[in-house]
Design a protein around this motif. Sequence first.
Motif, mmCIF file in Angstrom:
data_model
loop_
_atom_site.group_PDB
_atom_site.id
_atom_site.type_symbol
_atom_site.label_atom_id
_atom_site.label_comp_id
_atom_site.label_asym_id
_atom_site.label_seq_id
_atom_site.Cartn_x
_atom_site.Cartn_y
_atom_site.Cartn_z
ATOM 1 N N TRP A 145 0.830 -1.201 0.000
ATOM 2 C CA TRP A 145 0.000 0.000 0.000
ATOM 3 C C TRP A 145 0.868 1.256 0.000
ATOM 4 O O TRP A 145 0.556 2.242 -0.660
ATOM 5 C CB TRP A 145 -0.931 -0.018 1.207
ATOM 6 C CG TRP A 145 -1.899 1.131 1.251
ATOM 7 C CD1 TRP A 145 -1.865 2.216 2.061
ATOM 8 C CD2 TRP A 145 -3.046 1.283 0.419
ATOM 9 N NE1 TRP A 145 -2.920 3.038 1.803
ATOM 10 C CE2 TRP A 145 -3.667 2.495 0.787
ATOM 11 C CE3 TRP A 145 -3.615 0.517 -0.606
ATOM 12 C CZ2 TRP A 145 -4.832 2.957 0.186
ATOM 13 C CZ3 TRP A 145 -4.764 0.982 -1.213
ATOM 14 C CH2 TRP A 145 -5.360 2.185 -0.823
ATOM 15 N N ARG A 156 2.176 1.735 -3.619
ATOM 16 C CA ARG A 156 1.186 1.450 -4.651
ATOM 17 C C ARG A 156 1.296 2.357 -5.881
ATOM 18 O O ARG A 156 0.722 2.047 -6.924
ATOM 19 C CB ARG A 156 -0.216 1.567 -4.069
ATOM 20 C CG ARG A 156 -0.580 2.967 -3.605
ATOM 21 C CD ARG A 156 -1.874 2.962 -2.803
ATOM 22 N NE ARG A 156 -2.281 4.289 -2.355
ATOM 23 C CZ ARG A 156 -1.818 4.883 -1.271
ATOM 24 N NH1 ARG A 156 -0.915 4.254 -0.512
ATOM 25 N NH2 ARG A 156 -2.229 6.092 -0.931
ATOM 26 N N HIS A 157 1.979 3.528 -5.792
ATOM 27 C CA HIS A 157 2.072 4.405 -6.945
ATOM 28 C C HIS A 157 3.135 3.949 -7.939
ATOM 29 O O HIS A 157 3.265 4.535 -8.996
ATOM 30 C CB HIS A 157 2.361 5.847 -6.506
ATOM 31 C CG HIS A 157 3.718 6.026 -5.887
ATOM 32 N ND1 HIS A 157 3.980 5.677 -4.583
ATOM 33 C CD2 HIS A 157 4.879 6.505 -6.404
ATOM 34 C CE1 HIS A 157 5.242 5.953 -4.322
ATOM 35 N NE2 HIS A 157 5.821 6.450 -5.403
ATOM 36 N N ALA A 191 2.023 -1.942 -7.539
ATOM 37 C CA ALA A 191 0.578 -1.908 -7.746
ATOM 38 C C ALA A 191 0.091 -3.192 -8.407
ATOM 39 O O ALA A 191 -0.993 -3.700 -8.098
ATOM 40 C CB ALA A 191 0.198 -0.694 -8.591
ATOM 41 N N LEU A 196 -6.807 -0.449 -8.533
ATOM 42 C CA LEU A 196 -5.513 -0.317 -7.861
ATOM 43 C C LEU A 196 -4.356 -0.379 -8.849
ATOM 44 O O LEU A 196 -3.346 0.314 -8.695
ATOM 45 C CB LEU A 196 -5.372 -1.421 -6.809
ATOM 46 C CG LEU A 196 -6.245 -1.298 -5.565
ATOM 47 C CD1 LEU A 196 -6.129 -2.557 -4.711
ATOM 48 C CD2 LEU A 196 -5.852 -0.074 -4.747
ATOM 49 N N GLY A 231 -3.040 4.458 -9.287
ATOM 50 C CA GLY A 231 -1.818 5.041 -8.752
ATOM 51 C C GLY A 231 -0.811 5.433 -9.814
ATOM 52 O O GLY A 231 -0.460 6.602 -9.961
ATOM 53 N N ALA A 284 -5.114 10.409 -7.337
ATOM 54 C CA ALA A 284 -4.715 9.014 -7.127
ATOM 55 C C ALA A 284 -5.069 8.557 -5.721
ATOM 56 O O ALA A 284 -5.526 7.434 -5.506
ATOM 57 C CB ALA A 284 -3.219 8.855 -7.371
ATOM 58 N N THR A 306 -7.492 5.392 -5.183
ATOM 59 C CA THR A 306 -6.958 4.199 -4.534
ATOM 60 C C THR A 306 -7.583 3.968 -3.167
ATOM 61 O O THR A 306 -7.715 2.825 -2.719
ATOM 62 C CB THR A 306 -5.435 4.295 -4.397
ATOM 63 O OG1 THR A 306 -5.100 5.531 -3.729
ATOM 64 C CG2 THR A 306 -4.758 4.249 -5.754
ATOM 65 N N GLY A 317 -9.197 0.609 -2.407
ATOM 66 C CA GLY A 317 -8.721 -0.169 -1.272
ATOM 67 C C GLY A 317 -9.840 -0.606 -0.349
ATOM 68 O O GLY A 317 -9.868 -1.751 0.123
#
Length: 838
Positions: free
Chosen positions: A473, A476-477, A482, A525, A529, A570, A574, A578
Amino acid sequence: MTTTSLTPPAGEPWPEAGDFPPPQPPSASAPEGAAAERTTHSPLFPEFPLPPVGPKGPASWAGRLRTLPARSLRGRAEDPRWVRPALLALLAATAVLYLWGLSASGWANAFYAAAVQAGSQSWKAFFYGSSDAGNFITVDKPPLSLWPMALSARVFGLSSWSLLAPQALMAVGTVATLYATVRRRFSPLAGLLAGVALALTPVAALMFRYNNPDALLLLLLTLAAYGLVRAIEAAGTRWLVFTGVMFGLAFLTKTLQAFLVLPAALLIYLVVAPTGLWRRVRQLLAGGLAMVLAGGWWVAVVELVPASARPYVGGSQDDSFLSLTFGYNGLGRLNGNEKGSVGGGAHNRIPAGVQAVVGGGPGGAPAGGPPGGMRGGGGWGETGLTRLFDGNIGGQITWLMPAALILLLLGLWATRRHARTDSARAAFLVWGGWLISTALTFSFMSGIFHQYYTVALAPAVAALVGMGVDGLWRARHRLPYAAVLAATLAVTVVWAYVLLGRSAQFLPWLRPAVLAGGLLAAVALLAAGPLAAGPLGARLAHRADGGPSGGEGTGLGHPDGARASGRRLAGRLTAVAGLVGAAAALGGPAAYAVETVNTPHQGSIVLAGPSVAGGFGPGGGKGRGAKGGGAAPWLNGRTATPPQDGGRAGRQGGHGTPGGRGTPGGHGAPGGSHGVPGGMNGLPGGQGGAGGMGGMGGLLSGTKVSEEAAALLKQDADQYRWAAATSGSQNAASYQLASGVPVMALGGFNSSDPSLSLSAFQEYVREGKVHWFLGGGSRRAVGGGETAGTNAAHTANGRGGGSAESETAQIEAWVESHYTPRTVGGATFYDLTQPPTS
């Protein structure tokens, strides 16, 4: 410690890999007990910062957290303000979930409930874990798990609530300990996610509301993991000793099952602890000594006290706790040679009908193959790597297990270049070692295996999910991370879709909802990101803010401003993805857990969740060797009325075996041969309100004892050491719980322990220590004939050696041939105070 914001100020670039140094482990020379370094960056991916600390910062809180109440309410100084309220809410929700309707299961497992009752009446029975206050025989486990329940019964009086409430409170303690262990090195998100995953595990919702030893075992092993993590942080001897004590107490809870994770724990500490090798060895020796003392003192007492001064060790064949530990409860569980067990050893082959209940059966077996088409598991299910994922076992524990295995590999890969003493990798090793060693043992053990044993995997699965998702997490970007996060979520919801398909009649809308929601969240997801952090995301964010295409005059046209706005978009996308993904991943186990809480369970074989198709044992539905219908609900360890036609019940159960004759049980017992399952006299059914449930029948549910029978047992009970004697602990437990007076359980749990010879029983009768004999079914239930076996050599007090079947059966045959039966409330009584006939 410095404060680091998760989002950089507008106009500044996002931190790249290498901008932050990797977190350094504590120095090998750090003082013992020193706290682990509080890094502001992800333990797995150091280039990514953790969430910012609270607005007041750690310095202003330092002087306000000196008292325990303040620390309990506020938590760590560096934590955001929402962390501790979220934890307290999780613990409160766990308590409500596990305490809700707790009394619906009655005595739950009557075998242990009777021992709790005995411990609340006699301190000697409390110490030894006796099944009765007269101290004839113990349960087949050490007594530590019985002590909290017996103390609760002494304080609040014996009731279903006082019996089970300590178990539910242990769930709260286990969730709190798991959170604290994961939080040591990871973020609050990781600890909270791990706690939620544990609380919603179906088999945990079952066993923390049940009176089996597994609840206390799980709490102690989780405390041991906490101590091990603390010890690894700074090579602390005191924490390693604490770990050893927890393992020792876990041994006094469920013997050698406590040591399944011990080899991995020893190896991990020996390799990664931040101190010299020989100091590590000395510390392990100190921890081992603490374990031996904590777990061995009670064993030493039992072995040193003369057999005539203590109860018989239930489950053993020679009245020795050591042989019980390494035989029936030890190696016998692994290789299947459990002498004295139903299905173990040469004396105890599973009868066909009994095998239909515990797993397998003759129906549908391939030519030359084992019963029921089993491979290696005998009557306890098919062994192999897929065992835990098959049939009705999968829905107990494996909802998040694929994700846990994926995230374990991720954690080990991400920390591959960290220092040997890195505490993040050590955490993955601790929980991964727990998961792998326990799962492999359960997968390949050939002895007794019940589906609820898998609760031992729950803390490890939950911890790995919490730690791994937390690391992904934070990263994640980045597209690779991701992608792993999205793939893990997709695998989880696909597996949930498969598991929910095994119980098609249970919430049919949930299955497609979980799959669709999870896959959509995975796609979001994967895309949100990386794309929102790039040029496309900047343009989308700019348009969402109402600016012109070029961005002049808005400030967003500046590249840095556009990137910052894209990151905000983002974050929103996300966050929603999430939440949806978490709901989809936890939807299946949560529904199973709620179903488990709302369903009463009784007996020694119980299952979490709804009945499913496939698998072995109770609630199996579809047998291994032949097709069958849906599982009979009463076979799921639940409170339900069994069908009267044993043959029809056998077909409905669908275990691949034909039903029995379905005749009413002897002496008014529900089920043939005093409740022995199908193939002998049909699955439990028939007429009569009371009667024996000896042998395997007691595994399914207890005996319903009429008020008349209970009242007769109470008459003049204080004049006798035992108000009655009968074969089998389950049968004896039902009468004892109904009447509140001691009942002697001949032969122990399976009527197979050589606990008393015929001559010794006759001596008890002559001395006036036993009032009644309750007709049982030991000769038919266990498989011995009227005079099966030969008389064995016995010790001076009539114990030990020989064929257990013949001893219990001979006592019953002698009583039936020398005393006149009397039927009261559907049960058969023999008055042993009357002169015997010749």
